[in-house]
Write a protein that holds these residues in place. Sequence first.
Motif, mmCIF file in Angstrom:
data_model
loop_
_atom_site.group_PDB
_atom_site.id
_atom_site.type_symbol
_atom_site.label_atom_id
_atom_site.label_comp_id
_atom_site.label_asym_id
_atom_site.label_seq_id
_atom_site.Cartn_x
_atom_site.Cartn_y
_atom_site.Cartn_z
ATOM 1 N N GLU A 1 1.001 -1.191 -0.084
ATOM 2 C CA GLU A 1 0.074 -0.096 -0.297
ATOM 3 C C GLU A 1 0.203 1.456 0.026
ATOM 4 O O GLU A 1 1.594 1.481 0.720
ATOM 5 C CB GLU A 1 -0.714 -0.036 0.910
ATOM 6 N N ILE A 2 0.749 2.083 -0.566
ATOM 7 C CA ILE A 2 0.825 3.307 -1.198
ATOM 8 C C ILE A 2 0.244 5.136 -0.032
ATOM 9 O O ILE A 2 0.087 5.198 -0.205
ATOM 10 C CB ILE A 2 1.522 4.266 -2.370
ATOM 11 N N ILE A 3 1.614 4.785 0.403
ATOM 12 C CA ILE A 3 0.849 6.216 1.872
ATOM 13 C C ILE A 3 2.037 7.686 1.432
ATOM 14 O O ILE A 3 3.209 7.741 1.925
ATOM 15 C CB ILE A 3 1.175 5.823 2.820
ATOM 16 N N SER A 4 1.308 7.922 0.798
ATOM 17 C CA SER A 4 1.856 9.324 0.322
ATOM 18 C C SER A 4 1.968 10.015 1.139
ATOM 19 O O SER A 4 1.264 10.679 2.045
ATOM 20 C CB SER A 4 0.563 10.037 -1.050
ATOM 21 N N SER B 1 3.602 15.154 11.876
ATOM 22 C CA SER B 1 3.520 16.020 10.758
ATOM 23 C C SER B 1 1.980 15.989 10.383
ATOM 24 O O SER B 1 1.364 16.241 9.068
ATOM 25 C CB SER B 1 4.360 16.401 10.192
ATOM 26 N N LEU B 2 1.499 13.808 10.660
ATOM 27 C CA LEU B 2 1.056 13.534 10.060
ATOM 28 C C LEU B 2 -0.072 13.194 9.937
ATOM 29 O O LEU B 2 -1.092 14.303 11.259
ATOM 30 C CB LEU B 2 1.481 11.641 10.049
ATOM 31 N N ASN B 3 -1.026 13.482 8.743
ATOM 32 C CA ASN B 3 -3.143 13.708 8.527
ATOM 33 C C ASN B 3 -3.555 12.405 9.037
ATOM 34 O O ASN B 3 -3.084 11.397 9.316
ATOM 35 C CB ASN B 3 -3.661 14.367 7.408
ATOM 36 N N ALA B 4 -5.023 12.874 9.732
ATOM 37 C CA ALA B 4 -5.507 11.266 10.555
ATOM 38 C C ALA B 4 -5.411 10.385 9.843
ATOM 39 O O ALA B 4 -5.381 9.051 10.104
ATOM 40 C CB ALA B 4 -6.823 12.539 11.111
ATOM 41 N N LYS B 5 -6.043 10.824 8.265
ATOM 42 C CA LYS B 5 -5.652 9.716 7.186
ATOM 43 C C LYS B 5 -4.692 9.153 7.152
ATOM 44 O O LYS B 5 -4.879 7.920 6.870
ATOM 45 C CB LYS B 5 -5.889 10.099 5.710
ATOM 46 N N GLN B 6 -3.413 9.355 6.958
ATOM 47 C CA GLN B 6 -2.439 9.122 7.068
ATOM 48 C C GLN B 6 -2.001 8.232 8.128
ATOM 49 O O GLN B 6 -1.283 6.171 8.133
ATOM 50 C CB GLN B 6 -1.288 9.791 6.752
ATOM 51 N N ILE B 7 -2.125 8.625 9.622
ATOM 52 C CA ILE B 7 -2.148 7.690 10.524
ATOM 53 C C ILE B 7 -2.745 6.278 10.392
ATOM 54 O O ILE B 7 -2.718 5.071 10.957
ATOM 55 C CB ILE B 7 -1.855 8.469 12.027
ATOM 56 N N ASP B 8 -4.786 6.488 9.874
ATOM 57 C CA ASP B 8 -5.110 5.686 9.826
ATOM 58 C C ASP B 8 -4.341 4.635 9.040
ATOM 59 O O ASP B 8 -4.828 3.237 9.002
ATOM 60 C CB ASP B 8 -6.215 5.996 9.118
ATOM 61 N N ALA B 9 -4.381 5.060 7.289
ATOM 62 C CA ALA B 9 -3.583 4.245 7.490
ATOM 63 C C ALA B 9 -2.121 3.236 7.607
ATOM 64 O O ALA B 9 -2.227 2.129 7.086
ATOM 65 C CB ALA B 9 -3.128 5.224 5.864
ATOM 66 N N ILE B 10 -1.205 4.002 8.499
ATOM 67 C CA ILE B 10 -0.698 3.218 9.130
ATOM 68 C C ILE B 10 -1.254 2.666 10.366
ATOM 69 O O ILE B 10 -0.442 1.053 10.156
ATOM 70 C CB ILE B 10 0.415 4.294 9.689
ATOM 71 N N GLU B 11 -1.551 2.785 10.690
ATOM 72 C CA GLU B 11 -1.841 1.939 12.036
ATOM 73 C C GLU B 11 -2.750 0.646 11.679
ATOM 74 O O GLU B 11 -3.372 -0.239 12.567
ATOM 75 C CB GLU B 11 -3.259 2.852 12.506
ATOM 76 N N LYS B 12 -3.092 0.918 10.100
ATOM 77 C CA LYS B 12 -4.542 -0.726 9.787
ATOM 78 C C LYS B 12 -3.147 -2.237 9.410
ATOM 79 O O LYS B 12 -3.507 -2.854 10.026
ATOM 80 C CB LYS B 12 -4.804 -0.457 8.217
#
Length: 312
Positions: free
Chosen positions: A230-233, A267-278
């Motif tokens: 998964e690519i988290i930009s 610096s990370l937004n909520a969407k990026q944090i959610d993507a990582i925490e999956k």
Amino acid sequence: MKQITNSILMIRPVNFRMNEETAVNNYFQKSIEEENEAITIKAQKEFDTFVSKLRKVGVEVIVVDDIKENDTPDSIFPNNWVSFHENGNIGLYPMFAENRRRERREDILASLEEKGFTINNILDYTAGEDENVFLEGTGSLLLDRANEKAYCALSERANEDLFIEFCEDFEYMPVVFTANQTVNGERKAIYHTNVMMCLAENFAVICLDTIDDKKERKKLIASLKEDGKEIISITEAQMHNFAGNMLQVKGVFDKKYLVMSASAHKSLNAKQIDAIEKHCEILSSDLETIETLGGGSARCMMAEVFLPKIEA
């Protein structure tokens, strides 16, 4: 091959400061008006807190003290001079800054052997320094160990021919590209691949905006997707907060963590944090002094030890 490990080598600073020799092409470094001794104390405090957080979740952290007489201000970033591999091989790398070459220490390798790690073979690329050819370890090389691919953003510190030689020796498929950042209105090469990109088991955190060449960007995305990542930009602004300089590690019961600095985390937004925490939990620690003066962050401080271990 395993992509992540629970054994990490870290070097405790004794003479930390801004390294004038690396500042010429590390645009992440900034100076602080403070006495060197006070700076070292702050860096040691950040280092010790970081180590204790890693140990608390069950990461095996092997801490070695820097040697004051060596005068190596960047010794806190050992992943640039050495890499450790599952087959017992070690890579030793040529460093751009002359004062960083003193960071390479045989006693550190000996201390790993004393702890039961097996070293079978040392592949030494340091002769490149005589020809001004550099490749700074897993700063320059991003290794997808499981899929046998190596990613490299070319720069003054990452020579393409030497990168290809490394890939042949270690049997990785090379993925080469150029990554730039804007410095005083000019696009300049990013000094290390690992500040704009992080490769975890099932995902990659990457600043795609740094890859100006559309073909190179497409090729890189295709390579990551081919391996099911998964690519988290992230944005260039987030990259400057070291949001690309992260490392996935294993703790107790094989629990996975993505390790980063507090500034990267903020610096990370909520969407990026959610993507990582999956995929895994986030572990962050304040590294402000180290980041500001060193121009490197959490990932740079950790040299992963994949060597086979003889259990006593």
